[in-house]
Enzyme design. Structure first.
Site, PDB file in Angstrom:
ATOM      1  N   LYS A 107     -58.898   5.131 -11.767  1.00  0.00           N
ATOM      2  CA  LYS A 107     -58.882   6.564 -11.459  1.00  0.00           C
ATOM      3  C   LYS A 107     -58.678   6.841  -9.972  1.00  0.00           C
ATOM      4  CE  LYS A 107     -61.273   8.274 -15.526  1.00  0.00           C
ATOM      5  NZ  LYS A 107     -61.622   7.016 -16.231  1.00  0.00           N
TER       6      LYS A 107
HETATM    7  C1  PLP Z   1     -61.174   6.720 -17.540  1.00  0.00           C
HETATM    8  C2  PLP Z   1     -61.196   5.297 -17.952  1.00  0.00           C
HETATM    9  C3  PLP Z   1     -60.470   4.841 -19.078  1.00  0.00           C
HETATM   10  C4  PLP Z   1     -59.686   5.768 -19.967  1.00  0.00           C
HETATM   11  O1  PLP Z   1     -58.520   6.281 -19.355  1.00  0.00           O
HETATM   12  P1  PLP Z   1     -57.760   7.519 -19.963  1.00  0.00           P
HETATM   13  O2  PLP Z   1     -56.680   7.839 -18.994  1.00  0.00           O
HETATM   14  O3  PLP Z   1     -58.784   8.627 -20.069  1.00  0.00           O
HETATM   15  O4  PLP Z   1     -57.246   7.122 -21.305  1.00  0.00           O
HETATM   16  C5  PLP Z   1     -60.482   3.486 -19.369  1.00  0.00           C
HETATM   17  N1  PLP Z   1     -61.202   2.622 -18.612  1.00  0.00           N
HETATM   18  C6  PLP Z   1     -61.926   3.026 -17.552  1.00  0.00           C
HETATM   19  C7  PLP Z   1     -62.720   2.024 -16.797  1.00  0.00           C
HETATM   20  C8  PLP Z   1     -61.944   4.368 -17.168  1.00  0.00           C
HETATM   21  O5  PLP Z   1     -62.681   4.750 -16.108  1.00  0.00           O
END
Ligand code: PLP
Length: 435
Positions: A107
């Site tokens: 993210k």
């Molecule tokens: C947010 C997140 C996901 C999921 O990602 P999306 O884009 O919402 O599908 C998977 N793994 C981790 C560690 C995350 O923080």
């Protein structure tokens, strides 16, 4: 590039409006009006191009009419200032490590790019933006870090006191400067409802420019397509076809991969890896989409019962289940399977994978069994560093794991939070007094 609302294709806005608003007035997510193809020779030579240059080329392909080259270059340069290496497990299987950013999760890519972009787009306004985010952990820390010390923007995070892990709480509460953490005496749902009330409060929004910066913002998706190109660059000379397994919750990450494919990235198959929250894999299987309440799992960042980016995937392929099913394979796995996969990856490859990546590993294996390719490049997106889930990981592999320096540093800092109740006036007074 213009952006339209999924709810009404005649509702068209500029990039600036799409980013600063986040969501259209009619409640729809924004989509780019077209996704231009990149030049063939860019893809052909991609293995020789550094990550930053790949990122800039892809960003420019989408945003050349919206941001000057030197502006975009500066945004990419500041936001994408860490690597996304591909680590081979064996001849066919690779891990794309997306955890080298400040909060150790993928993210960071989206949050940092969005922060730099928002700050630039708001630079001529004399009003400071206040980003209000309710968080159950990871999103909040990536957003807070992305906006840390960014001019003209403050971040106010609301998190449920006592209901996030210690690591998460330290990541939320130790930054200071333009970041404030409000510790709410309630649940995550209470935090969300307080934030909603604030956005609907005309008296408040008349005084303060509030913005949301949540995961549906188009400025978070765009940079996530960069690392798909970079991963392809690192494997394509050795092996093809390329399969990419994406541990998915809200499906932003997978949607960014589909954007990359539409821009010309030759991915043979995307693999949607989900935990017990299986509405997407059920849709692929049955063509029927039935959202349901989320259930708690070990891969908790994927505990989503109604993924918001599903609407974008449908829109991108004209709601055709047939097309979507051909592009994306999907499979769901239990916590027991996830633990077994973490063990297997560790014993077979001596690689410590986190619970989210483990679901990605399982889904790739499942696809390989079905497709019967024996020579291929499988890429598993490792979406977080295992130390973020140290309790689970150490318990499963029966070994202490290494904590990266940047996390150690954050764990040693002093926590600063402001406690508030679930009474909306507490939040309102806080915002009016401090802004
Ligand atoms: C947010 C997140 C996901 C999921 O990602 P999306 O884009 O919402 O599908 C998977 N793994 C981790 C560690 C995350 O923080």
């Amino acid at each position: 590039m213009k952006f339209y609302s999924i709810n009404n294709k005649n509702n068209i806005v500029s990039f600036k409006e799409a980013v600063l608003k986040g969501i259209a007035d009619d409640g729809g997510l924004f989509m780019p009006s077209e996704i231009p193809k990149l030049e063939d020779n860019f893809i052909q030579n991609i293995s020789k191009i550094p990550f930053k240059e790949i990122s800039f080329t892809v960003a420019k392909n989408l945003l050349k009419d919206d941001l000057l080259d030197n502006v975009l270059l500066k945004i990419v340069d500041s936001a994408i200032n860490f690597d996304a290496p591909v680590v081979p497990l064996d001849d066919n299987t690779n891990i794309l490590e997306l955890f080298h950013g400040p909060t150790l999760a993928f993210k960071d890519f989206g949050a940092r790019f969005m922060a730099e972009t928002m700050s630039y787009l708001n630079k001529d306004s004399n009003k400071e933006i206040v980003i209000l985010v309710a968080t159950s952990g990871d999103t909040g820390s990536a957003v807070a870090n992305g906006f840390y010390k960014i001019d003209g923007i403050k971040v106010v995070l609301l998190y449920p006191g006592g209901k996030v892990s210690r690591i998460q709480e330290q990541q939320l509460t130790t930054l200071g400067e333009n970041i404030t953490a409000l510790e709410v005496d309630g649940t995550f749902d209470d935090c969300q409802s307080l934030v909603k009330q604030a956005f609907m409060d005309k008296q408040l929004t008349g005084n303060i420019t509030l913005s949301s910066a949540n995961s549906i913002n188009i400025a978070r998706l765009i940079p996530q397509s960069f690392y798909y190109f970079n991963a392809f660059a690192q494997v394509s000379e050795k092996k093809q076809p390329v399969f990419i397994s994406v541990p998915s919750g809200n499906f932003g990450n997978l949607t960014a991969g589909l954007f990359a494919k539409e821009m010309g990235l030759p991915v043979h198959k995307f693999i949607a890896a989900v935990n017990a929250n299986d509405v997407f894999s059920n849709y692929i299987k049955t063509s029927v989409y039935t959202p349901k309440p989320s259930v708690k799992t070990l891969s908790n960042a994927m505990d989503v019962g109604n993924p918001s980016n599903f609407a974008r995937i449908l829109d991108l392929y004209g709601h055709s289940h047939n097309i979507i099913k051909q592009l994306i394979y999907a499979a769901s796995f239990s916590d027991e399977q996830t633990k077994a996969a973490m063990k297997e990856v560790y014993s077979r490859y001596n690689y410590v994978i986190d619970p989210h990546g483990a679901v990605g590993y399982l889904a790739l294996q499942s696809y390989i069994k079905e497709c019967r390719f024996s020579n291929y490049a499988g890429i598993i997106l490792e979406t977080a560093h295992p130390s973020k889930f140290a309790d689970i990981v150490e318990d499963v592999i029966n070994k202490k794991i290494e904590i990266p320096e940047r996390l150690k540093l954050c764990l040693s800092k002093e926590k600063h939070s402001v406690k508030i109740s679930i009474n909306y006036d507490d939040l309102k007074n806080f915002l009016l007094e401090t802004n």
